[in-house]
Scaffold this motif. Structure first.
Motif, PDB file in Angstrom:
ATOM      1  N   GLU A 719     -38.903  38.642  30.496  1.00  0.00           N
ATOM      2  CA  GLU A 719     -39.655  37.891  31.508  1.00  0.00           C
ATOM      3  C   GLU A 719     -40.331  36.701  30.847  1.00  0.00           C
ATOM      4  O   GLU A 719     -40.828  36.795  29.725  1.00  0.00           O
ATOM      5  CB  GLU A 719     -40.712  38.798  32.151  1.00  0.00           C
ATOM      6  N   ALA A 720     -40.340  35.555  31.550  1.00  0.00           N
ATOM      7  CA  ALA A 720     -41.044  34.361  31.098  1.00  0.00           C
ATOM      8  C   ALA A 720     -41.866  33.816  32.252  1.00  0.00           C
ATOM      9  O   ALA A 720     -41.337  33.612  33.351  1.00  0.00           O
ATOM     10  CB  ALA A 720     -40.063  33.302  30.600  1.00  0.00           C
ATOM     11  N   ALA A 721     -43.154  33.590  32.014  1.00  0.00           N
ATOM     12  CA  ALA A 721     -44.056  33.058  33.043  1.00  0.00           C
ATOM     13  C   ALA A 721     -44.646  31.752  32.524  1.00  0.00           C
ATOM     14  O   ALA A 721     -45.677  31.757  31.850  1.00  0.00           O
ATOM     15  CB  ALA A 721     -45.154  34.067  33.363  1.00  0.00           C
ATOM     16  N   PRO A 722     -44.004  30.610  32.804  1.00  0.00           N
ATOM     17  CA  PRO A 722     -44.457  29.341  32.227  1.00  0.00           C
ATOM     18  C   PRO A 722     -45.887  28.962  32.591  1.00  0.00           C
ATOM     19  O   PRO A 722     -46.607  28.419  31.753  1.00  0.00           O
ATOM     20  CB  PRO A 722     -43.457  28.320  32.803  1.00  0.00           C
ATOM     21  N   VAL A 723     -46.303  29.219  33.836  1.00  0.00           N
ATOM     22  CA  VAL A 723     -47.657  28.831  34.234  1.00  0.00           C
ATOM     23  C   VAL A 723     -48.701  29.566  33.413  1.00  0.00           C
ATOM     24  O   VAL A 723     -49.696  28.990  32.974  1.00  0.00           O
ATOM     25  CB  VAL A 723     -47.874  29.086  35.737  1.00  0.00           C
ATOM     26  N   ALA A 724     -48.465  30.841  33.180  1.00  0.00           N
ATOM     27  CA  ALA A 724     -49.411  31.628  32.385  1.00  0.00           C
ATOM     28  C   ALA A 724     -49.143  31.498  30.894  1.00  0.00           C
ATOM     29  O   ALA A 724     -49.976  31.893  30.079  1.00  0.00           O
ATOM     30  CB  ALA A 724     -49.337  33.099  32.793  1.00  0.00           C
ATOM     31  N   GLY A 725     -47.985  30.973  30.516  1.00  0.00           N
ATOM     32  CA  GLY A 725     -47.640  30.871  29.105  1.00  0.00           C
ATOM     33  C   GLY A 725     -47.357  32.224  28.494  1.00  0.00           C
ATOM     34  O   GLY A 725     -47.675  32.466  27.324  1.00  0.00           O
ATOM     35  N   ALA A 726     -46.756  33.140  29.269  1.00  0.00           N
ATOM     36  CA  ALA A 726     -46.567  34.524  28.822  1.00  0.00           C
ATOM     37  C   ALA A 726     -45.087  34.867  28.734  1.00  0.00           C
ATOM     38  O   ALA A 726     -44.280  34.447  29.574  1.00  0.00           O
ATOM     39  CB  ALA A 726     -47.268  35.479  29.787  1.00  0.00           C
ATOM     40  N   LEU A 727     -44.732  35.651  27.707  1.00  0.00           N
ATOM     41  CA  LEU A 727     -43.382  36.174  27.521  1.00  0.00           C
ATOM     42  C   LEU A 727     -43.466  37.685  27.345  1.00  0.00           C
ATOM     43  O   LEU A 727     -44.398  38.188  26.702  1.00  0.00           O
ATOM     44  CB  LEU A 727     -42.719  35.566  26.281  1.00  0.00           C
ATOM     45  N   ARG A 728     -42.492  38.405  27.912  1.00  0.00           N
ATOM     46  CA  ARG A 728     -42.426  39.861  27.713  1.00  0.00           C
ATOM     47  C   ARG A 728     -41.066  40.211  27.138  1.00  0.00           C
ATOM     48  O   ARG A 728     -40.033  39.756  27.631  1.00  0.00           O
ATOM     49  CB  ARG A 728     -42.671  40.608  29.023  1.00  0.00           C
ATOM     50  N   PHE A 729     -41.096  41.029  26.093  1.00  0.00           N
ATOM     51  CA  PHE A 729     -39.880  41.384  25.368  1.00  0.00           C
ATOM     52  C   PHE A 729     -39.582  42.872  25.469  1.00  0.00           C
ATOM     53  O   PHE A 729     -40.470  43.687  25.751  1.00  0.00           O
ATOM     54  CB  PHE A 729     -40.010  41.027  23.883  1.00  0.00           C
ATOM     55  N   GLU A 730     -38.321  43.188  25.173  1.00  0.00           N
ATOM     56  CA  GLU A 730     -37.890  44.560  24.948  1.00  0.00           C
ATOM     57  C   GLU A 730     -37.512  44.676  23.473  1.00  0.00           C
ATOM     58  O   GLU A 730     -36.811  43.810  22.933  1.00  0.00           O
ATOM     59  CB  GLU A 730     -36.677  44.888  25.827  1.00  0.00           C
TER      60      GLU A 730
END
Length: 762
Positions: A719-730
């Motif tokens: 997942e990538a959330a550009p507005v929040a500047g957040a990435l989620r990895f597995e």
């Protein structure tokens, strides 16, 4: 406290007004208490109030607590045993100092004031030599109020504490959908909200907006109402707008500031030494628009100093243009520093000052404050003197240009100056580097990535610029100039803003020792550490092949550098005294040091005022906070740009490194881009994982599988959330197999542990 129910009014036809009464057996409300004190002359104190409201038995304690709370807030005051409602400002209150207030004669207004009571009172803010808190324009303060003896109050205040200002409103990105519109907050801790179509205020898809939050319906559902449309950061290629508005960074100069900058005249030779024939050069990044430092070096011809060198450092004389108390000065103080984003710069000073009058342009005469330093053959400084001069830069060079010339690849510009200018500079740096190595500053030398943008303001490339001797040369000469400024001002007994860096705390040192012990790296147990001790630890880590792990923990063990009117040294540089003198175009701290030098050396009438000297503790606190704000804004913007860059690569595999371990999961830094993301602990694997703080690791209960800070891992982007500047990895990699969790074996109850498939085990 019991729920309050307002009692019905009892009509009276004559006599004194009777206070409104609560229902039987209930406490009065705050409003009923205040109404009673204001309207009844018979109520003198606590006993009278208790009698009026029928306070008895178990009601006495909460009643006393309510009175104490009102008194603590300054809403009611006590004179001997009598209580009365405060007529206007309480004895202790929160004040806001306007951003355009005169720093020499501060005034403020109540942070909260009911407009129905008329105009808010103006309060004069006092600060003497013994003041512990010294505020400045734009600050919010908790202050002790004195109304004076006159019948009409004349308010003065002494600051008790400088407070953080609440944000004006929440900001986010508008997304249009079939049901209308919703707000995507930029703060990842906040949740999405619906925006009624009538509250969009002409905002469109992707617009960055400021909103106020309203609660609607019986379920009190939060809904957003747009109060300002800021712009569309994605379409304008200006993602930095999000951080600028979210952190409330001033980025538009008021008309008075622009007017003052346009009216500024170039400095002349009057009151200055003529250094225009000294071939100083500027060496900066290739894309730099302002140049505030220039250098020159030559061998020392004094027979008493064989092998020695003389180094000249000239710094833009910003103090000549930014006078205390002017609109330019107030705005520079408010900003505190320039803020650098990949797509823009928010400067501390207007372009007329920063990029023109105070920029040491090639071939143009410029005013500067300069220091001449003499070094022996071992790189130790023998003496220094400060000068107010008019200089002319002989060449504008980039780091790469200067280094290429020294490495045997001169170009048309560097060829003619290689022998007379560049080689003597590098020779002087070579001896200065000897003294630096002997001093032993902290040598982390962590790589810094540079984000390259395309024409649309999106990420084109991420590079790690090569670390050159040209960079080290300029850094070492600037450090020497900064030390010289601090030494001179101390010798002159002048007020001084120090750049300080405290020793690591005992708690952080203990955590570092525990971690290093798990890697079999030895470290002395005393808290009396020096920067060189950490360099020894890093040397051991390089030999063991885990320098990235150890560097991360050594960095975390360090205190944060800041500004202070009191000196406690600079631990990282291993210096007893240090100031910031070399970048007055972009740091207010350096401007203050320049003014102090002007006064201490008798260079003119535009030096540090006595009142400014008294306010240095408050100035230090303010500019330390604006520096932290700038660092946060720059980091948030980089996170958003990288999340935008990776948003089209969902499902892709990346190589990375564990950059942080917490109870809730693992932080991952990707190797190629430096992008940061998160892996929740509940998704790690088919085991129960416990956080072991001493080892900075997650360890499985059954298998002993361990994921440790610094480990190299392979991850998949989910997942990538550009507005929040957040990435989620597995996580795709397996951990290192070892002993099962020490917490399980010892019988200790873990602070947190996670099982497979997201189940949390208690």
């Amino acid at each position: 406290m019991p729920t309050q129910k307002p009692a019905p009014r009892t009509p009276r036809t004559s006599g004194p007004k009777r206070p409104r009464q609560p229902a039987a057996g209930e406490l009065p409300t705050r409003e009923q208490l205040l109404e009673a004190l204001a309207n009844s002359d018979d109520i003198k104190g606590k006993r009278d109030l208790a009698k009026v409201f029928g306070i008895r038995g178990d009601m006495r304690r909460p009643f006393k607590a309510m009175l104490a709370e009102l008194e603590g807030e300054g809403v009611i005051t006590r004179t001997r045993k009598a209580l009365r409602r405060t007529a206007a400002l309480p004895a202790v209150t929160v004040l806001d100092i306007p951003t355009d207030a005169d720093p020499e004669n501060l005034h403020a207004y109540p942070a909260q004031w009911n407009p129905e009571e008329g105009d808010p009172p103006r309060v004069t803010v006092l600060s003497g030599r013994d003041a512990r808190v010294v505020p400045g324009p734009g600050d919010r303060i908790l202050a002790r109020i004195d109304a004076g003896e006159a019948e009409v109050p004349v308010y003065t205040a002494k600051a008790m504490k400088i407070l953080d200002k609440p944000r004006r409103g929440q900001i986010g990105i508008v997304r249009l959908d079939d049901e209308g519109a919703r707000l995507i907050p930029v703060d990842r801790k906040q949740k999405e909200m619906r925006i009624p179509l009538g509250d969009l205020m002409n905002a469109g898809e992707g617009d960055l907006v400021e909103v106020e939050v309203k609660l609607s319906g019986r379920l009190m559902i939060p809904r957003a109402k747009v109060t300002a449309v800021i712009g569309n950061p994605m379409s304008e290629g200006a993602i930095s707008l999000i951080a600028i508005h979210n952190l409330e960074i001033p980025f538009r100069f008021p008309p008075a500031v622009i007017r003052e900058s346009e009216e500024a005249k170039e400095a002349t030779l009057k009151g200055r030494e003529d250094w225009r024939d000294l071939p100083l050069v500027t060496i900066d990044p290739y894309d730099a628009k302002d140049h505030d430092d220039a250098v020159y070096a030559e061998p020392d011809t004094d027979e008493k100093n064989p092998g020695g060198h003389i180094v000249y450092v000239a710094i833009a004389d910003v103090a000549a243009y930014i006078r205390p108390g002017t609109a330019l000065d107030r705005e520079a103080y408010l900003r505190g520093n320039s803020v650098y984003f990949p797509d823009r710069v928010v400067p501390m000073l207007p372009e007329r000052i920063s990029n023109d009058l105070c920029s040491l342009k090639e071939g143009e005469a410029r005013a500067s404050l300069a220091v001449r330093m003499v070094f022996d053959k071992g790189g130790h400084k023998l003496s220094h003197t400060f000068h107010r001069v008019l200089m002319r830069s002989a060449a504008k060079l980039s780091y790469q240009q200067a280094q290429a010339a020294i490495d045997g690849r001169p170009d048309d510009k560097t060829g003619p100056i290689l022998e007379p200018i560049l080689k003597p500079l590098y020779a002087a740096y070579a001896v200065m580097a000897k003294a630096r190595d002997q001093r032993g500053p902290l040598d982390l030398d962590l790589p810094e990535r540079k984000i390259i943008l395309d024409d649309k303001g999106m990420v084109k490339d991420i590079r790690v610029p090569e670390r050159l001797d040209a960079h080290r040369l300029i850094e070492e000469m600037m450090i020497a100039a900064n030390v010289a400024a601090a030494q001179t001002l101390e010798q002159k007994k002048s007020p001084l803003l120090y750049r300080v860096h405290d020793v690591p705390s005992s708690e952080k040192l203990m955590a570092l020792r525990d971690f290093l012990g798990s890697l079999d790296i030895s470290v002395k147990k005393s808290d009396a550490v020096r920067a060189s001790d950490f360099n020894g630890i890093l040397a051991q880590a390089r030999k063991a092949g885990n320098v990235e792990q150890v560097s991360e923990m050594v960095l975390r063990s360090q205190a944060q550098a800041e500004y202070s009117a009191e000196n406690y040294g600079h631990f990282g540089l291993n210096l007893e005294r240090y100031s910031h003198f070399t970048s007055p175009i972009r740091r207010y701290a350096d401007l203050i040091v320049h003014r102090a030098l002007v006064k201490a050396m008798g260079f003119g009438d535009d030096g540090l005022s006595d009142n400014e000297g008294l306010k240095l503790p408050g100035i230090a606190q303010h500019i330390s906070s604006t520096e932290r704000r700038a660092m946060l804004a720059e980091r948030e913007t980089a996170d958003r740009l990288l999340a935008q860059f990776l948003a089209g690569q969902i499902g892709a595999r990346f190589e990375g490194r564990i950059s942080g371990v917490t109870r809730s999961g693992l932080f991952i830094r990707l190797r190629d881009t430096g992008a940061d993301g998160f892996i929740p602990a509940s998704t790690l694997g088919q085991d129960y994982y416990r956080f072991e703080q001493e080892q900075q690791a997650m360890i499985g209960d059954r298998t002993g599988e361990k994921f440790t800070l610094g480990d190299n891992v392979t991850v998949r982007l989910l997942e990538a959330a550009p507005v929040a500047g957040a990435l989620r990895f597995e996580l795709l990699s397996e951990g290192v197999r070892g002993n099962p969790s020490s917490a399980k074996r010892s019988g200790k109850r873990p602070s947190s542990s996670y099982g497979p498939k997201g189940r949390r085990k208690r």
